[in-house]
Design a protein around this motif. Structure first.
Motif, PDB file in Angstrom:
ATOM      1  N   LEU A  70     -10.855   1.707   6.632  1.00 12.90           N
ATOM      2  CA  LEU A  70     -11.585   2.768   5.846  1.00 12.90           C
ATOM      3  C   LEU A  70     -10.669   3.216   4.443  1.00 12.90           C
ATOM      4  CD1 LEU A  70     -12.922   5.355   8.737  1.00 12.90           C
ATOM      5  CD2 LEU A  70     -14.304   3.555   7.331  1.00 12.90           C
ATOM      6  N   ALA A  71      -9.366   3.345   4.668  1.00 13.86           N
ATOM      7  CA  ALA A  71      -8.488   3.569   3.406  1.00 13.86           C
ATOM      8  C   ALA A  71      -8.471   2.428   2.578  1.00 13.86           C
ATOM      9  CB  ALA A  71      -7.104   3.740   4.046  1.00 13.86           C
ATOM     10  N   SER A  72      -8.723   1.175   3.080  1.00 12.59           N
ATOM     11  CA  SER A  72      -8.874   0.027   2.240  1.00 12.59           C
ATOM     12  C   SER A  72     -10.243  -0.041   1.448  1.00 12.59           C
ATOM     13  CB  SER A  72      -8.412  -1.244   2.976  1.00 12.59           C
ATOM     14  OG  SER A  72      -7.229  -1.330   3.496  1.00 12.59           O
ATOM     15  N   ARG A  73     -11.118   0.313   2.093  1.00 11.61           N
ATOM     16  CA  ARG A  73     -12.477   0.074   1.732  1.00 11.61           C
ATOM     17  C   ARG A  73     -12.605   1.119   0.558  1.00 11.61           C
ATOM     18  NH1 ARG A  73     -17.322   1.833   5.924  1.00 11.61           N
ATOM     19  NH2 ARG A  73     -16.722  -0.320   6.586  1.00 11.61           N
ATOM     20  N   ASP A  74     -11.979   2.311   0.604  1.00  6.78           N
ATOM     21  CA  ASP A  74     -11.770   3.393  -0.472  1.00  6.78           C
ATOM     22  C   ASP A  74     -11.089   3.119  -1.718  1.00  6.78           C
ATOM     23  OD1 ASP A  74     -13.914   4.555   1.329  1.00  6.78           O
ATOM     24  OD2 ASP A  74     -12.399   6.022   2.152  1.00  6.78           O
ATOM     25  N   GLY A  75     -10.509   1.853  -1.443  1.00  5.24           N
ATOM     26  CA  GLY A  75      -9.697   1.407  -2.421  1.00  5.24           C
ATOM     27  C   GLY A  75      -8.319   2.473  -2.666  1.00  5.24           C
ATOM     28  N   ASP A  76      -7.886   2.899  -1.329  1.00  6.10           N
ATOM     29  CA  ASP A  76      -6.595   3.566  -1.167  1.00  6.10           C
ATOM     30  C   ASP A  76      -5.486   2.941  -1.044  1.00  6.10           C
ATOM     31  OD1 ASP A  76      -5.576   6.158  -1.116  1.00  6.10           O
ATOM     32  OD2 ASP A  76      -5.570   6.144   0.965  1.00  6.10           O
ATOM     33  N   SER A  77      -5.549   1.752  -0.731  1.00  2.00           N
ATOM     34  CA  SER A  77      -3.925   1.303  -0.347  1.00  2.00           C
ATOM     35  C   SER A  77      -3.924  -0.119  -0.406  1.00  2.00           C
ATOM     36  CB  SER A  77      -3.508   1.829   1.239  1.00  2.00           C
ATOM     37  OG  SER A  77      -4.615   1.601   2.101  1.00  2.00           O
ATOM     38  N   LEU A  78      -4.753  -0.903   0.807  1.00  2.28           N
ATOM     39  CA  LEU A  78      -4.306  -2.324   1.012  1.00  2.28           C
ATOM     40  C   LEU A  78      -5.614  -3.258   0.754  1.00  2.28           C
ATOM     41  CD1 LEU A  78      -3.058  -1.786   4.512  1.00  2.28           C
ATOM     42  CD2 LEU A  78      -1.720  -1.931   2.413  1.00  2.28           C
ATOM     43  N   SER A  79      -5.012  -4.568  -0.021  1.00  4.78           N
ATOM     44  CA  SER A  79      -5.897  -5.484  -0.204  1.00  4.78           C
ATOM     45  C   SER A  79      -6.283  -6.077   0.961  1.00  4.78           C
ATOM     46  CB  SER A  79      -5.297  -6.551  -1.082  1.00  4.78           C
ATOM     47  OG  SER A  79      -4.245  -7.232  -0.719  1.00  4.78           O
ATOM     48  N   ASP A  80      -7.280  -6.969   1.001  1.00  6.17           N
ATOM     49  CA  ASP A  80      -7.724  -7.614   2.199  1.00  6.17           C
ATOM     50  C   ASP A  80      -6.665  -8.544   2.937  1.00  6.17           C
ATOM     51  OD1 ASP A  80     -10.486  -6.560   1.971  1.00  6.17           O
ATOM     52  OD2 ASP A  80     -11.220  -8.507   1.087  1.00  6.17           O
ATOM     53  N   ALA A  81      -5.840  -9.050   1.972  1.00  7.18           N
ATOM     54  CA  ALA A  81      -4.737  -9.799   2.637  1.00  7.18           C
ATOM     55  C   ALA A  81      -3.620  -9.082   3.067  1.00  7.18           C
ATOM     56  CB  ALA A  81      -4.120 -10.853   1.525  1.00  7.18           C
ATOM     57  N   GLU A  82      -3.551  -7.830   2.449  1.00  4.03           N
ATOM     58  CA  GLU A  82      -2.390  -7.013   2.825  1.00  4.03           C
ATOM     59  C   GLU A  82      -2.857  -6.323   4.092  1.00  4.03           C
ATOM     60  OE1 GLU A  82      -0.445  -5.604  -1.273  1.00  4.03           O
ATOM     61  OE2 GLU A  82      -2.232  -4.493  -0.646  1.00  4.03           O
ATOM     62  N   LEU A  83      -4.067  -6.119   4.393  1.00  3.96           N
ATOM     63  CA  LEU A  83      -4.617  -5.375   5.665  1.00  3.96           C
ATOM     64  C   LEU A  83      -4.420  -6.229   6.703  1.00  3.96           C
ATOM     65  CD1 LEU A  83      -6.126  -3.174   6.914  1.00  3.96           C
ATOM     66  CD2 LEU A  83      -8.348  -4.218   6.329  1.00  3.96           C
ATOM     67  N   ARG A  84      -4.864  -7.504   6.498  1.00  2.38           N
ATOM     68  CA  ARG A  84      -4.443  -8.510   7.756  1.00  2.38           C
ATOM     69  C   ARG A  84      -3.058  -8.735   8.085  1.00  2.38           C
ATOM     70  NH1 ARG A  84      -5.723 -14.977   6.867  1.00  2.38           N
ATOM     71  NH2 ARG A  84      -3.836 -14.298   5.311  1.00  2.38           N
ATOM     72  N   ASN A  85      -2.195  -8.912   6.948  1.00  2.00           N
ATOM     73  CA  ASN A  85      -0.699  -9.136   7.384  1.00  2.00           C
ATOM     74  C   ASN A  85      -0.377  -7.831   7.916  1.00  2.00           C
ATOM     75  OD1 ASN A  85      -0.680 -11.404   6.109  1.00  2.00           O
ATOM     76  ND2 ASN A  85      -0.289 -10.764   4.007  1.00  2.00           N
ATOM     77  N   ALA A  86      -0.577  -6.559   7.478  1.00  2.00           N
ATOM     78  CA  ALA A  86      -0.227  -5.389   8.243  1.00  2.00           C
ATOM     79  C   ALA A  86      -0.593  -5.335   9.684  1.00  2.00           C
ATOM     80  CB  ALA A  86      -0.841  -4.136   7.453  1.00  2.00           C
ATOM     81  N   LEU A  87      -1.781  -5.771   9.744  1.00  2.00           N
ATOM     82  CA  LEU A  87      -2.316  -5.522  11.162  1.00  2.00           C
ATOM     83  C   LEU A  87      -1.564  -6.757  12.194  1.00  2.00           C
ATOM     84  CD1 LEU A  87      -3.990  -4.346  13.131  1.00  2.00           C
ATOM     85  CD2 LEU A  87      -6.075  -6.123  12.639  1.00  2.00           C
TER      86      LEU A  87
END
Length: 254
Positions: A70-87
């Motif tokens: 949800l944070a990434s959807r709102d443009g608040d923090s992570l790109s798609d690639a960063e989100l995947r890597n973080a997870l």
């Protein structure tokens, strides 16, 4: 615990445990022979993370992954690639290294039974127990850096590009920094470096600390007088280490 945080069925833990353990081989001294297994597990874990993200994008809940999505959807923090890597990093670090550290904690407390009894009596020392175990018996025995420029340290010349291993395990009990290096839940010690430092400080340290600070006091109350009971088996004592098999006998507590 990790499945609860991720909002996935508890029955999924064998899958993420298997993948995390295999990826953990990348931190050991047998990487060259294990590289193909590490790469296969990493690819599978990336696919697992992508499916989990897609599910949370369509069906957000109250779990940690949903918060990230949800944070990434709102443009608040992570790109798609960063989100995947973080997870992927969260699943790996939250499962493999934390599990190894809990095994090493049991080994350390069996060597210090008075401290185990103290923890059982005073569960508020759970956070201190985590720090003490990581100081004297960390799962990550060294952290690695690359010199970005030539420098000298105490007469040692280190050229640019040199790989430098910082031995956190021995640093945590060095008598020059710890005059009384033995485990002491009531003592005061300088900070350890088990989670690294600087810009490469472990992002998952809050997860690991939270898990272990809850688990150790609970185990201390329930497993009284723990002792090794049978043949134990360990990963190589280098890089990322811990027990593969650690049979324990105990007297039932609370």
């Amino acid at each position: 615990m990790l499945t609860i945080m991720l909002g996935i069925p508890k029955s999924e833990w064998p899958t993420i445990a298997r993948l995390a353990s295999t990826i953990g081989l990348a931190l050991g001294v047998t990487l060259k022979q294990d590289l193909h297994k590490v790469e296969e597990a990493l690819a599978e874990l990336y696919e697992y993370a992508e499916e989990l993200i897609k599910d949370r994008q369509a069906n957000p809940g109250e779990d940690f992954v949903s918060r990230l999505v949800l944070a990434s959807r709102d443009g608040d923090s992570l790109s798609d690639a960063e989100l995947r890597n973080a997870l992927v990093l969260l699943i790996f670090g939250g499962m493999d290294t934390t599990r190894n550290q809990l095994g090493l904690a049991m080994q350390s407390f069996m060597r210090n039974p008075d401290q185990w009894e103290l923890l059982a009596e005073r569960p508020e020392l759970g956070s201190k127990a985590v720090e003490e175990v990581m100081r004297i018996n960390p799962t990550v025995t060294w952290v690695t850096r690359e010199a970005v420029e030539d420098f000298s340290y105490e007469g040692l010349d280190v050229p640019k590009g040199t790989t430098v291993h910082l031995f956190t395990q021995s640093a945590g009990t060095d008598p020059r920094a710890f005059p009384e290096p033995e485990m002491n839940l009531l003592g005061e010690h300088a900070p350890h470096h088990g989670f690294g430092g600087g810009v490469h400080h472990c992002l998952g340290h809050f997860v690991a600390r939270s898990d272990m600070s809850e688990a150790l006091p609970l185990l201390a109350r329930r497993l009284r007088n723990p002792q090794i009971n049978g043949a134990d088996e360990w990963m190589p004592d280098s890089g990322n280490t811990g027990p593969i098999r650690l049979p324990i006998s105990f007297t039932k507590g609370e």
